[in-house]
Structure formats: structure tokens, C-alpha cells
Design a protein around this motif. Structure first.
Motif, PDB file in Angstrom:
ATOM      1  N   PRO A 274       0.827  -1.216   0.000  1.00 30.17           N
ATOM      2  CA  PRO A 274       0.000   0.000   0.000  1.00 30.17           C
ATOM      3  C   PRO A 274       0.857   1.261   0.000  1.00 30.17           C
ATOM      4  O   PRO A 274       2.050   1.231   0.316  1.00 30.17           O
ATOM      5  CB  PRO A 274      -0.789  -0.119   1.308  1.00 30.17           C
ATOM      6  N   THR A 275       0.236   2.364  -0.339  1.00 33.30           N
ATOM      7  CA  THR A 275       0.917   3.661  -0.311  1.00 33.30           C
ATOM      8  C   THR A 275       0.816   4.262   1.083  1.00 33.30           C
ATOM      9  O   THR A 275      -0.009   3.838   1.904  1.00 33.30           O
ATOM     10  CB  THR A 275       0.288   4.623  -1.335  1.00 33.30           C
ATOM     11  N   PRO A 276       1.636   5.256   1.407  1.00 29.25           N
ATOM     12  CA  PRO A 276       1.582   5.895   2.726  1.00 29.25           C
ATOM     13  C   PRO A 276       0.209   6.497   3.021  1.00 29.25           C
ATOM     14  O   PRO A 276      -0.541   6.857   2.110  1.00 29.25           O
ATOM     15  CB  PRO A 276       2.654   6.982   2.626  1.00 29.25           C
ATOM     16  N   VAL A 318       3.449  10.844  -0.307  1.00 31.92           N
ATOM     17  CA  VAL A 318       4.857  10.618  -0.675  1.00 31.92           C
ATOM     18  C   VAL A 318       5.739  11.128   0.461  1.00 31.92           C
ATOM     19  O   VAL A 318       5.655  12.294   0.852  1.00 31.92           O
ATOM     20  CB  VAL A 318       5.212  11.360  -1.983  1.00 31.92           C
ATOM     21  N   TYR A 319       6.585  10.237   1.005  1.00 39.46           N
ATOM     22  CA  TYR A 319       7.482  10.669   2.077  1.00 39.46           C
ATOM     23  C   TYR A 319       8.496  11.662   1.527  1.00 39.46           C
ATOM     24  O   TYR A 319       9.153  11.386   0.513  1.00 39.46           O
ATOM     25  CB  TYR A 319       8.248   9.474   2.674  1.00 39.46           C
ATOM     26  N   PRO A 320       8.676  12.804   2.174  1.00 43.03           N
ATOM     27  CA  PRO A 320       9.666  13.778   1.686  1.00 43.03           C
ATOM     28  C   PRO A 320      11.091  13.293   1.957  1.00 43.03           C
ATOM     29  O   PRO A 320      11.340  12.499   2.866  1.00 43.03           O
ATOM     30  CB  PRO A 320       9.348  15.038   2.502  1.00 43.03           C
ATOM     31  N   GLU A 358       1.281  14.428  -3.897  1.00 43.62           N
ATOM     32  CA  GLU A 358       2.507  14.878  -3.243  1.00 43.62           C
ATOM     33  C   GLU A 358       2.364  16.367  -2.928  1.00 43.62           C
ATOM     34  O   GLU A 358       2.151  17.183  -3.819  1.00 43.62           O
ATOM     35  CB  GLU A 358       3.726  14.637  -4.127  1.00 43.62           C
ATOM     36  N   THR A 359       2.435  16.702  -1.648  1.00 38.72           N
ATOM     37  CA  THR A 359       2.325  18.095  -1.208  1.00 38.72           C
ATOM     38  C   THR A 359       3.539  18.438  -0.356  1.00 38.72           C
ATOM     39  O   THR A 359       4.317  17.566   0.030  1.00 38.72           O
ATOM     40  CB  THR A 359       1.042  18.325  -0.388  1.00 38.72           C
ATOM     41  N   PRO A 363       4.147  15.679   5.712  1.00 45.62           N
ATOM     42  CA  PRO A 363       4.383  14.352   5.140  1.00 45.62           C
ATOM     43  C   PRO A 363       3.153  13.469   5.342  1.00 45.62           C
ATOM     44  O   PRO A 363       2.212  13.854   6.045  1.00 45.62           O
ATOM     45  CB  PRO A 363       5.570  13.837   5.963  1.00 45.62           C
ATOM     46  N   PRO A 364       3.151  12.277   4.756  1.00 42.90           N
ATOM     47  CA  PRO A 364       2.098  11.316   5.084  1.00 42.90           C
ATOM     48  C   PRO A 364       2.145  10.994   6.585  1.00 42.90           C
ATOM     49  O   PRO A 364       3.129  11.292   7.267  1.00 42.90           O
ATOM     50  CB  PRO A 364       2.463  10.087   4.245  1.00 42.90           C
TER      51      PRO A 364
END
Length: 736
Positions: A274-276, A318-320, A358-359, A363-364
């Protein structure tokens, strides 16, 4: 003095404990706790209580009967304090301060809360120096880094938050007042209407209408049970649904005693990790393990302010690059999740999955520090574990399934069976929630013949579209641009509290039907997502600095004025439609005595009851609880045919009262038993016909209490006391 302002008291306390070299002094200012210390620069840290001021209309607009709802659209907006003691403390400390640092949460609401506090300080200290710190977790490293690198306040972001407040106030107040007056539903029973709430409610009602008009179609399914090496397994006819019964019966009649394996194909399928977590996906995942959106966010907020997880209001998936992801996993090398962390850390590279959004604000959602189960409440631990496991799963390999596709020839009819077996757990070892089960088949070879041990033809009907669960509704709201990550769960909570919906999946009440149908017919703009998503986009543009707040507020008022043009043009029709719809919401069935409608009514004194429309010829009535909103459900009592009732008290779940007639009968029976128990003699002397002399005779026989009299054999007692046996039996009947 350097004044630091956090969003809440608990955040201020944690930030102070991180920044202070020792233990900060706890001092009360105007009744508000502050944390003070001197590290070469005297610092005072205080927490707010979220918004400490609110937008409102001047008092002259408060009278619903005298001020037309349409006048609210272009009315002046004022700001009034909601926490006077905090405002007083801010002013007192602000006079003494030489610098202010805003340390509220970094999003629209947080930026606005910080600017509101800054404006209060500037009233008493206009030239004060100020800056802003931004963090995504209240941990030592995050807070120290934030204070080492202060930023400027984002006034555009605050303006976006303020515009939302004004727009929601004006739309909500004006439309709520108009609709409530049209329906004559005032006081606590007013009909709430809102810019985001009403399109969301329309989604729920429109789905229910689809269910109402749905006509089920019959179909048939055919199954055959085969046997291999003593193991039974089920196959299904390749025609998944037979729409013609004769065809189904013909195929079913061909099933004999044997099936020949005509095809066996094996393969593998990858199940990607899975995604964050962003807010929406977190709420959906928490909902799947039993948390309502509101509760999930409440618990997440608590974990965040205590430093255990990152900020839970985020769109990012998306993890920075700024996060040391290996270090975040290394934290768990000891403790409840050590074996999972150890396995991940053995990898040469840690490459997480990436979502579509993505922002740069936050973070997530990820675990910010290690928590122990013993120090968290049960619900906090469940949410924390969910976040930790999701975080780990984003670094794991895909799960791998072995798949088997088998086909069987049964006297010319094809049957199918598919199997799947998890052969590599991959990410599912870390994140075990909602895992599909293995579907196992025995080892098969093409051409072999298997005995058929059973067959079955099932009559079925197509099902209506499903109602929206809370998690699914949150996702649809996000897709349509209804609300924000911070407000969607609040909107759903409001629908429950206003008795527009009940249950989960959400089921609309007749009141919801009445409101949505009237608006969709005569003022459809209010119920469509286009308008509110357009305003959401405009607020984003304010935050980006591409448009001014005044321009967006003007556009919003122009939209709302056009809505009121529609409303006023159809005023009588709207009023009639609402009243008729709301009347239906009070009907619970037919009167058992005369067949007229039974309805929720109010007496002249204001108390509620179920009354018959045949009154005064029929006086049948049933009592109702004194408080709470009454919800008439679509479930009927099998014995009395009356619709079941729920009582919404504003708590987490509505109280399921059930059938009011059954309830009344049960209450009456228990009351009769209680009265009978109250009327029973408590002592020997209380028994009718037992005087002083008789009591002495009983005492001489060792009978001093009613309990002892019950246990005695009447014949033996009559012999010992010379009392008539008939009287003794009668006394025993009275006291039992």
C-alpha cells in the motif's frame, strides 16, 4: 520576553518540555497555564484552545422572525471572542513581550488560529516582532529544528482559512434559517443546511432513492461439489448467472456422477504494497477496524499532540526526502515491533511506495516516536499500531499469490473453480488488516475423472446498490471536492447529530428526504457538488496568493444570492414539500384500535407521545422518552406492524428503542411487578389478619419473618400453632 503560542495546552506543555534545559515553571496568567523558563532569553509558552474568536453576524440579525434570511447574505461580519480568559492572558503577556512566535499546527486552520492570536497581541503591542515555526511532529528533533529555522507567517494561508469560516457561516446561517422557517421547524428542531453538508446529504439520499426504485431480477446459480483424495471442493457453472429458469434446470439436469478435469493452469500474482497514509486513506483504514471517522481523527489528534505520530491532517502520500526513514524504522529495534523493524533494516535499500498526491505542507502520517501498549489507552494503541504497521508495509516487498484455474466437463456443461494461496507474505506480514483468505484446491491433473458428491441450484435475486459506509463516503467527498481533509469527518458527524442519517452504512431519515427533495427540485445548486468544489478551488487560490479573499467572498455571495432568487420564486412549493415530507417522518404505522395513522405528537405542555390521527374518536396513545431526537426507521415490528424507533441523544450511537408498543407492554408489565413487590408485606405484622396474638403464636413456633413463613409446611405449622391451615395458606399466597 519571548512569547510562544501553541494551538492547544497539551502542545504548549510538550514544546516547553523539549525547549527548556530543565523543567519549565508552570505559572497561571489570567487563569491560563503557561510554561516559563530562561535559557538566556526569557520565554513564555502558552496554548490556545483552537479558535479563540469566531466570525458572527451583528446581534441585530439574530431574530429569525424579524430578519429575512436573504438579508444575511450581504450582512457585515464581525469577530467575537469565544475564550475570554485566553484572550485576556494573550493581551497581558503581549504587552510585556518583545517577540511572538506562532507555533500552531501548519495548515489553513492552524495558520488562521495563529494569526487570530497575533492580532490580539498586536492590539496591545502594535510593533511587536513576530515569526512562525513549522513542524509535522511534536518530537525533540522536529521541534528543535523548527525553532532553529523560523519562517514568516503565511497570511495568504490564513486568509484562505478565514474565507472558509465566513463562507460557511453565511451559507449555513442563511439557508438554515430559510429552510427552517419554511418548514416551521424552529428551536432545537431547526433544519440544518450547509454548503458542504447539503451536497453530501444529497449523495446519501440519491443513493437511497436508487435502492427504493430498484426492481430485483431473479437468477439462478448452479454448483457441483467434487471429491479428490477424500477432499471436497466446490465448482460453479461457467454461466455465472442463469437468467432463464428453464435453461438453468436443463443444465442442472445434466449433472451426473462424474466430472472430467478439462484444464488446469497455475500462475502467480503480485499483490503490491500500500501507499503511505494520507488523512482520507487513514480514516478509511481505521473505519475498517471499527473506528468512525470522527473517533479516528480524535484518537489520531491525541497521538499527534503527545508526539507519537506525525500530523494527521495531510493530503500527501509521498514521504519527503527530509525524513530519515531508516532512522524512523531503527527506533523500533526494541519493543513490540522489533522483529518487523529488524527485517526491514536488513535491506540494503529502503524504497517506500509512492501515492499519487505529493504536497509540501506535511508528510504522510507516520510514527514519530515509540509508544508502549501499557501507556496508551486501548483505542490509542489500535490506531498507533495501524499507523506503525502501514508505515512498515510501505517499505516491504509485494505479496505473492499462487493462482490455480481449473475447468471441468460435466456431461457437456463446463464448471469452474479458482484457487489462490499466499506463498510470499511480503507486506502483508507487516500489515495484516483485511487480508484475503487462501482458496485452496487439491492437486489436479488434466484428463482425470472425479466423482460428484453433490449438486445445488440456488434461487437468487439481484441486489440494490449498497449504501455508503462512512469510510467510502469520505473518499467520495474527497473525489468530488466536498470539504477538506480536516472537515469531512465533521460533516458526517453533523449529519448524525441533526438526525438526517442513522446507522452505518448511512441510511437517510424521512427528514433528509424532505430537505433534499425540496432543494433538488426548487434550488438544485445547493445540492450539487459543483458549486462547493468551485469555492474550495478558490480558497486554494487564496492560499497560493493568486486571488484575494475579498474577490472570493464576493463571488460566494453572488452565488448565494442567485440561490435565494430560486428559493423565493418557489417559496410556497418549498414550504409545502418540506411540511409534507417532515410529516411522513413522524408516522410510525397504523393504530391497532382504529387503523388510522399513528404519529409522533406533542401535548399542549410540550411532552412527546405517539398519538392516533383518529383522535378524539380514538384515544390510543403510547409514551416516548422525554429527550433526544426521534428517528423513525424502516424496520417494522412483526407483531404490531409499527416502525422501530431510535433516539438520537447526540452521543456516539443512537439508542435503539425498537417497537414503542412492545416497549410499552414490557414497561407496563415490569411496573405491575414492581408495584406488586412494593405492596407485599415486609413483616409478619403487615400481613392482613395477623394481629398481636397471632404474631405471638407464630413467634412461639419460630416464625419471626415473612421469609420463614414462606418456607413452612402449612400442615405442620397449623399443628404447632392451632391456627387454621386455610389461613396459613392464604398468608403464604399474599407474601409470595
Amino acid at each position: 520576553m519571548h512569547l510562544i503560542i501553541a494551538e492547544k495546552h497539551i502542545a504548549a506543555k510538550r514544546i516547553a518540555s523539549i525547549l527548556c534545559p530543565g523543567k519549565p515553571d508552570n505559572k497561571r496568567v489570567n487563569g491560563i497555564d503557561t510554561y516559563q523558563f530562561d535559557d538566556g532569553d526569557e520565554k513564555v509558552i502558552m496554548g490556545l484552545s483552537g479558535h479563540i474568536v469566531q466570525v458572527d453576524f451583528p446581534r441585530a440579525y439574530n431574530n429569525w422572525q424579524e430578519v429575512d434570511a436573504g438579508e444575511l447574505v450581504d450582512a457585515d461580519i464581525i469577530t467575537t471572542p469565544t475564550h475570554t480568559r485566553i484572550v485576556g492572558a494573550l493581551k497581558k503577556l503581549g504587552r510585556e513581550a518583545s517577540k511572538v512566535t506562532i507555533a500552531t499546527d501548519y495548515d489553513r486552520e492552524g495558520e488562521l488560529i495563529g494569526v487570530e492570536a497575533l492580532d490580539i497581541v498586536k492590539e496591545v503591542n502594535p510593533d511587536i516582532e513576530f515569526d512562525r515555526v513549522v513542524y509535522s511532529a511534536i518530537t525533540k528533533s522536529s521541534i528543535e529544528e523548527a525553532f532553529a529555522n523560523p519562517l514568516k507567517i503565511d497570511f495568504n494561508l490564513a486568509d484562505a482559512g478565514h474565507s472558509r469560516q465566513v463562507i460557511d457561516l453565511v451559507w449555513g446561517a442563511a439557508l438554515t434559517r430559510y429552510i427552517s422557517l419554511a418548514a416551521m421547524r424552529l428551536g432545537k428542531s431547526f433544519l440544518s443546511v450547509g454548503r458542504v453538508q447539503s451536497p453530501t446529504l444529497a449523495l446519501i439520499v440519491d443513493r437511497e432513492k436508487e435502492r427504493d426504485v430498484f426492481v430485483p431480477q431473479p437468477y439462478w446459480e448452479i454448483y457441483a461439489t467434487l471429491k479428490k483424495d477424500g477432499e471436497l471442493f466446490t465448482t460453479k457453472h461457467s454461466t455465472a448467472r442463469f437468467w432463464d429458469k428453464d435453461e438453468a434446470e436443463a443444465a442442472f439436469g445434466k449433472i451426473g456422477k462424474e466430472a472430467v478435469v478439462s484444464l488446469v493452469e497455475t500462475g502467480s500474482k503480485k499483490d503490491q504494497p500500500p501507499t503511505p497514509f494520507n488523512t482520507t486513506e487513514f480514516i478509511r483504514a481505521a473505519n475498517s477496524i471499527g473506528f468512525s471517522p470522527a473517533n479516528a481523527m480524535r484518537v489520531a489528534e491525541s497521538l499527534y499532540t503527545n508526539g507519537f505520530i506525525s500530523y494527521p491532517r495531510t493530503d500527501n502520500t509521498v514521504y519527503p526526502k527530509s525524513i530519515d526513514l531508516r532512522a524512523q524504522i531503527e527506533m523500533f529495534s526494541k519493543g513490540a515491533f522489533s522483529r518487523y523493524a529488524t527485517k526491514l533494516l536488513a535491506k540494503k535499500e529502503l524504497t517506500p511506495t509512492r501515492g499519487k498526491k505529493e504536497t509540501t505542507d506535511h508528510p504522510p502520517i507516520f510514527p514519530a516516536s515509540v509508544a508502549s501498549k501499557s501507556k496508551l489507552k486501548e483505542d490509542e494503541w489500535k490506531v498507533y499500531e495501524l499507523v506503525v504497521r502501514r508505515f512498515f508495509a510501505t517499505f516491504a516487498e509485494p505479496a505473492v499469490w499462487e493462482t490455480i484455474k481449473a475447468r471441468f466437463d460435466v456431461n457437456g456443461e463446463e464448471f469452474r473453480a479458482n484457487g489462490a494461496r499466499l506463498i510470499e507474505e511480503g507486506w502483508r506480514w507487516y500489515y495484516h488488516y483485511n487480508a484475503p483468505e487462501d482458496r485452496l484446491l487439491p492437486k489436479l491433473a488434466e484428463g482425470e475423472t472425479l466423482p460428484i458428491s453433490g449438486k445445488e441450484m440456488l434461487d437468487k435475486e439481484t441486489m440494490p446498490p449498497g449504501r455508503y459506509g462512512q469510510g467510502r463516503l469520505i473518499k467520495i467527498m474527497e473525489d468530488l471536492g466536498l470539504g477538506t481533509k480536516a472537515t469531512r469527518h465533521e460533516i458526517i458527524s453533523k449529519l448524525y447529530s441533526r438526525s438526517y442519517v442513522h446507522g452505518n452504512p448511512l441510511q437517510p431519515t424521512q427528514t433528509a428526504y424532505a430537505v433534499v427533495e425540496a432543494l433538488e427540485k426548487y434550488a438544485p445548486t445547493i445540492t450539487k457538488h459543483d458549486m462547493t468544489s468551485k469555492l474550495e478551488e478558490d480558497m486554494d487560490r487564496i492560499a497560493e496568493g493568486n486571488v484575494s479573499e475579498d474577490e472570493v467572498l464576493l463571488e460566494s455571495r453572488t452565488m448565494l444570492n442567485s440561490v435565494f432568487d430560486e428559493l423565493k420564486e418557489n417559496q410556497e412549493n418549498i414550504s409545502e414539500a418540506l411540511r409534507e415530507g417532515l410529516r411522513k417522518d413522524k408516522i410510525i404505522g397504523e393504530c391497532p384500535e382504529c387503523g388510522s395513522e399513528l404519529m409522533v405528537r406533542r401535548s399542549k405542555r410540550g411532552s412527546r407521545f405517539i398519538g392516533c390521527n383518529g383522535y378524539p374518536d380514538c384515544t390510543f396513545s403510547l409514551p416516548l422518552p422525554k429527550s433526544g431526537n426521534i428517528l423513525v426507521t424502516d424496520k417494522q415490528c412483526e407483531e404490531h406492524g409499527l416502525y422501530h424507533i431510535k433516539i438520537n441523544t447526540g452521543k456516539r450511537r443512537a439508542w435503539d428503542l425498537g417497537c414503542v408498543y412492545c416497549n410499552y407492554i414490557e414497561w407496563k408489565a415490569s411496573s405491575k411487578e414492581e408495584k406488586k413487590a412494593e405492596d407485599k408485606p415486609k413483616t409478619i405484622n403487615d400481613i392482613p389478619g395477623v394481629g398481636k396474638v397471632t404474631a405471638e403464636k407464630l413467634n412461639s413456633a419460630g416464625i419471626n419473618t415473612v421469609e420463614e413463613l414462606i418456607k413452612e409446611d402449612p400442615r405442620e405449622l397449623a399443628k404447632n400453632t392451632n391456627l387454621p391451615i386455610g389461613k396459613i395458606i392464604k398468608w403464604q399466597e399474599i407474601i409470595t
